[in-house]
Design an enzyme around this catalytic site. Structure first.
Site, PDB file in Angstrom:
ATOM      1  N   ASP A  29       0.803  -1.166   0.098  1.00 27.98           N
ATOM      2  CA  ASP A  29       0.059  -0.054  -0.065  1.00 27.98           C
ATOM      3  C   ASP A  29       0.826   1.152   0.074  1.00 27.98           C
ATOM      4  OD1 ASP A  29      -2.220   1.453   0.020  1.00 27.98           O
ATOM      5  OD2 ASP A  29      -2.738   0.980   2.050  1.00 27.98           O
ATOM      6  N   GLY A  32       0.197   5.516  -4.311  1.00 29.21           N
ATOM      7  CA  GLY A  32      -0.486   6.761  -4.800  1.00 29.21           C
ATOM      8  C   GLY A  32       0.267   7.776  -3.873  1.00 29.21           C
ATOM      9  N   ARG A  33       0.500   7.703  -2.660  1.00 32.56           N
ATOM     10  CA  ARG A  33       0.883   8.667  -1.844  1.00 32.56           C
ATOM     11  C   ARG A  33       2.228   8.999  -2.193  1.00 32.56           C
ATOM     12  NH1 ARG A  33      -1.249   5.871   3.428  1.00 32.56           N
ATOM     13  NH2 ARG A  33      -1.863   4.388   1.533  1.00 32.56           N
ATOM     14  N   TRP A  34       3.035   8.022  -2.558  1.00 35.31           N
ATOM     15  CA  TRP A  34       4.633   8.249  -3.011  1.00 35.31           C
ATOM     16  C   TRP A  34       4.703   8.792  -4.003  1.00 35.31           C
ATOM     17  CZ3 TRP A  34       7.751   6.873  -6.989  1.00 35.31           C
ATOM     18  CH2 TRP A  34       9.085   6.920  -7.019  1.00 35.31           C
ATOM     19  N   ARG A  42       0.198   8.857 -10.814  1.00 35.46           N
ATOM     20  CA  ARG A  42      -0.019   7.670  -9.858  1.00 35.46           C
ATOM     21  C   ARG A  42       0.895   6.383 -10.593  1.00 35.46           C
ATOM     22  NH1 ARG A  42      -3.581   7.350  -5.659  1.00 35.46           N
ATOM     23  NH2 ARG A  42      -3.950   5.540  -6.126  1.00 35.46           N
ATOM     24  N   HIS A  46       2.907   3.360  -9.218  1.00 38.55           N
ATOM     25  CA  HIS A  46       2.739   1.842  -9.239  1.00 38.55           C
ATOM     26  C   HIS A  46       3.961   1.374  -9.910  1.00 38.55           C
ATOM     27  CE1 HIS A  46      -1.396   2.211  -7.931  1.00 38.55           C
ATOM     28  NE2 HIS A  46      -1.631   2.773  -9.005  1.00 38.55           N
ATOM     29  N   SER A  75     -10.269  -7.263  -5.697  1.00 38.27           N
ATOM     30  CA  SER A  75     -11.531  -6.968  -6.376  1.00 38.27           C
ATOM     31  C   SER A  75     -12.071  -5.672  -6.373  1.00 38.27           C
ATOM     32  CB  SER A  75     -12.636  -7.811  -5.393  1.00 38.27           C
ATOM     33  OG  SER A  75     -12.203  -9.115  -5.403  1.00 38.27           O
ATOM     34  N   TRP A  78     -11.256  -2.474  -9.169  1.00 36.45           N
ATOM     35  CA  TRP A  78     -11.743  -2.333 -10.523  1.00 36.45           C
ATOM     36  C   TRP A  78     -12.579  -1.009 -10.347  1.00 36.45           C
ATOM     37  CZ3 TRP A  78     -10.342  -4.701 -14.586  1.00 36.45           C
ATOM     38  CH2 TRP A  78      -9.870  -6.183 -14.230  1.00 36.45           C
ATOM     39  N   LEU A 140      11.338 -20.291  -4.151  1.00 38.32           N
ATOM     40  CA  LEU A 140      10.150 -19.513  -3.461  1.00 38.32           C
ATOM     41  C   LEU A 140       9.050 -19.799  -4.284  1.00 38.32           C
ATOM     42  CD1 LEU A 140       9.383 -17.157  -1.634  1.00 38.32           C
ATOM     43  CD2 LEU A 140      10.086 -15.465  -3.546  1.00 38.32           C
ATOM     44  N   LEU A 204      -7.266  -5.287   6.923  1.00 39.87           N
ATOM     45  CA  LEU A 204      -6.982  -6.473   6.078  1.00 39.87           C
ATOM     46  C   LEU A 204      -7.548  -6.289   4.353  1.00 39.87           C
ATOM     47  CD1 LEU A 204      -5.694  -9.144   6.269  1.00 39.87           C
ATOM     48  CD2 LEU A 204      -7.783 -10.253   7.019  1.00 39.87           C
ATOM     49  N   GLU A 216       0.016 -13.657  12.160  1.00 45.53           N
ATOM     50  CA  GLU A 216       0.562 -12.453  12.806  1.00 45.53           C
ATOM     51  C   GLU A 216       0.479 -11.428  11.893  1.00 45.53           C
ATOM     52  OE1 GLU A 216       1.563 -12.345  16.259  1.00 45.53           O
ATOM     53  OE2 GLU A 216       0.933 -14.425  16.441  1.00 45.53           O
TER      54      GLU A 216
HETATM   55  C1  FPP Z   1      -1.662   0.345  -3.409  1.00 45.13           C
HETATM   56  O1  FPP Z   1      -1.406   1.574  -3.448  1.00 45.13           O
HETATM   57  C2  FPP Z   1      -1.160  -0.658  -4.391  1.00 45.13           C
HETATM   58  C3  FPP Z   1      -1.871  -1.095  -5.653  1.00 45.13           C
HETATM   59  C4  FPP Z   1      -3.300  -1.025  -5.834  1.00 45.13           C
HETATM   60  C5  FPP Z   1      -1.373  -1.731  -6.631  1.00 45.13           C
HETATM   61  C6  FPP Z   1      -0.187  -2.567  -6.361  1.00 45.13           C
HETATM   62  C7  FPP Z   1       0.582  -2.858  -7.469  1.00 45.13           C
HETATM   63  C8  FPP Z   1       2.169  -2.917  -7.637  1.00 45.13           C
HETATM   64  C9  FPP Z   1       2.888  -2.628  -6.490  1.00 45.13           C
HETATM   65  C10 FPP Z   1       2.573  -3.185  -8.665  1.00 45.13           C
HETATM   66  C11 FPP Z   1       2.680  -4.359  -9.431  1.00 45.13           C
HETATM   67  C12 FPP Z   1       2.916  -5.578  -8.558  1.00 45.13           C
HETATM   68  C13 FPP Z   1       3.684  -6.580  -8.903  1.00 45.13           C
HETATM   69  C14 FPP Z   1       3.636  -7.903  -8.190  1.00 45.13           C
HETATM   70  C15 FPP Z   1       4.316  -6.510 -10.482  1.00 45.13           C
HETATM   71  P1  FPP Z   1      -2.332   2.733  -3.752  1.00 45.13           P
HETATM   72  O2  FPP Z   1      -2.366   3.234  -5.093  1.00 45.13           O
HETATM   73  O3  FPP Z   1      -3.669   2.155  -3.031  1.00 45.13           O
HETATM   74  O4  FPP Z   1      -1.703   3.851  -2.707  1.00 45.13           O
HETATM   75  P2  FPP Z   1      -2.479   5.109  -1.951  1.00 45.13           P
HETATM   76  O5  FPP Z   1      -3.145   4.372  -0.942  1.00 45.13           O
HETATM   77  O6  FPP Z   1      -1.192   5.870  -1.765  1.00 45.13           O
HETATM   78  O7  FPP Z   1      -3.377   5.718  -2.885  1.00 45.13           O
END
Ligand code: FPP
Length: 251
Positions: A29, A32-34, A42, A46, A75, A78, A140, A204, A216
């Site tokens: 997570d 987007g904030r990063w 955004r 990603h 899910s 989308w 792995l 979660l 955990e």
């Molecule tokens: C949450 O950040 C992240 C996602 C919805 C997408 C996760 C996808 C990746 C890390 C890239 C692809 C992964 C692989 C395995 C190739 P957010 O957009 O919800 O961030 P925010 O809460 O700061 O807006």
């Protein structure tokens, strides 16, 4: 946030000693904030998140973690704007076709859990190819959760069990936890011992609901694109210090 970028940190061994979690699940997570903190779109958050996933997969293999499940697309994702969904889909397709040789070299077996059909034929083909190409990996086991939701997974299992029972192919009395688990996307896999969520959020969010009954939880105050070996080491260190009792009394 701990300030230092993951790339600048040494790839430390995950945990000294034997309490290495067998299966780690990660809710990645904060992309987007990063990006927002840097004035970037955004999509670049990603992209940096995919690089963090690569670093973390490598670190998990080195640490002797046998199973790693990454929550890459829920899910509920989308419901994001169509252009972000498209950016994520393109990123996943790029990752699946360009990372396969590296995964094979690192002994990683990739599997996708979730409603993969929803992504359409191109991504579906890339998933199948990646799963087949990495089939021999034994170092792995990497699960990438795509269009995944724990409730949907449980409902799908219940529906299939009901269907078989109605057709007289399954005795309802034989449905126990083991049987139920064999109808989930994670059939045959160990339950996660440790669930990590980054970015400081403590939810979660429909991830591995059934499977995480005894897991955990470690919540880390780092945005996912900054994640790396040292953060995984810290989470596993915290896990190693916990006393897991599975409902039994303290010794
Ligand atoms: C949450 O950040 C992240 C996602 C919805 C997408 C996760 C996808 C990746 C890390 C890239 C692809 C992964 C692989 C395995 C190739 P957010 O957009 O919800 O961030 P925010 O809460 O700061 O807006």
């Amino acid at each position: 946030m701990d300030g230092m970028s993951a790339a600048a940190k040494p790839a430390t061994a995950v945990v000294a000693g034997s309490k290495v979690p067998r299966h780690v699940g990660i809710i990645m997570d904060g992309n987007g904030r990063w990006a927002a903190a840097r004035g970037l779109p955004r999509a670049l958050g990603h992209k940096a998140g995919a690089e963090a996933a690569r670093r973390t997969i490598e670190a998990a293999g080195e640490a002797g973690i046998g199973w790693l499940t990454l929550f890459a697309f829920s899910s509920e994702n989308w419901r994001r704007p169509a252009d972000e969904v498209q950016d994520l889909t393109l990123l996943l397709r790029h990752y699946l076709s360009h990372e396969v040789s590296r995964l094979v070299k690192e002994g990683v077996r990739l599997r996708v859990i979730g409603e993969r059909e929803r992504f359409g034929p191109d991504l579906l083909r890339a998933i199948l190819r990646a799963e087949e190409a990495t089939e021999g990996g034994t170092r792995l086991n990497l699960n990438v959760a795509l269009s995944y939701g724990g409730r949907a997974e449980i409902v799908t299992a219940a529906r299939e069990i009901a269907r078989r029972a109605a057709a007289g192919r399954l005795d309802p009395e034989s449905v126990d936890e083991e049987c139920f688990g064999s109808f989930l996307g994670t059939a045959g896999m160990p339950d996660p011992d440790l669930i990590i969520r980054t970015s400081g959020e403590q939810r979660l969010s429909n991830f591995l609901l059934w499977q995480s009954a005894y897991a955990e939880f470690v919540f880390q105050d780092v945005l996912w694109p900054d994640y790396g070996a040292s953060h995984l080491a810290a989470a596993c260190g915290e896990y190693a210090r916990r006393d897991r009792r599975y409902g039994a009394r303290a010794a």
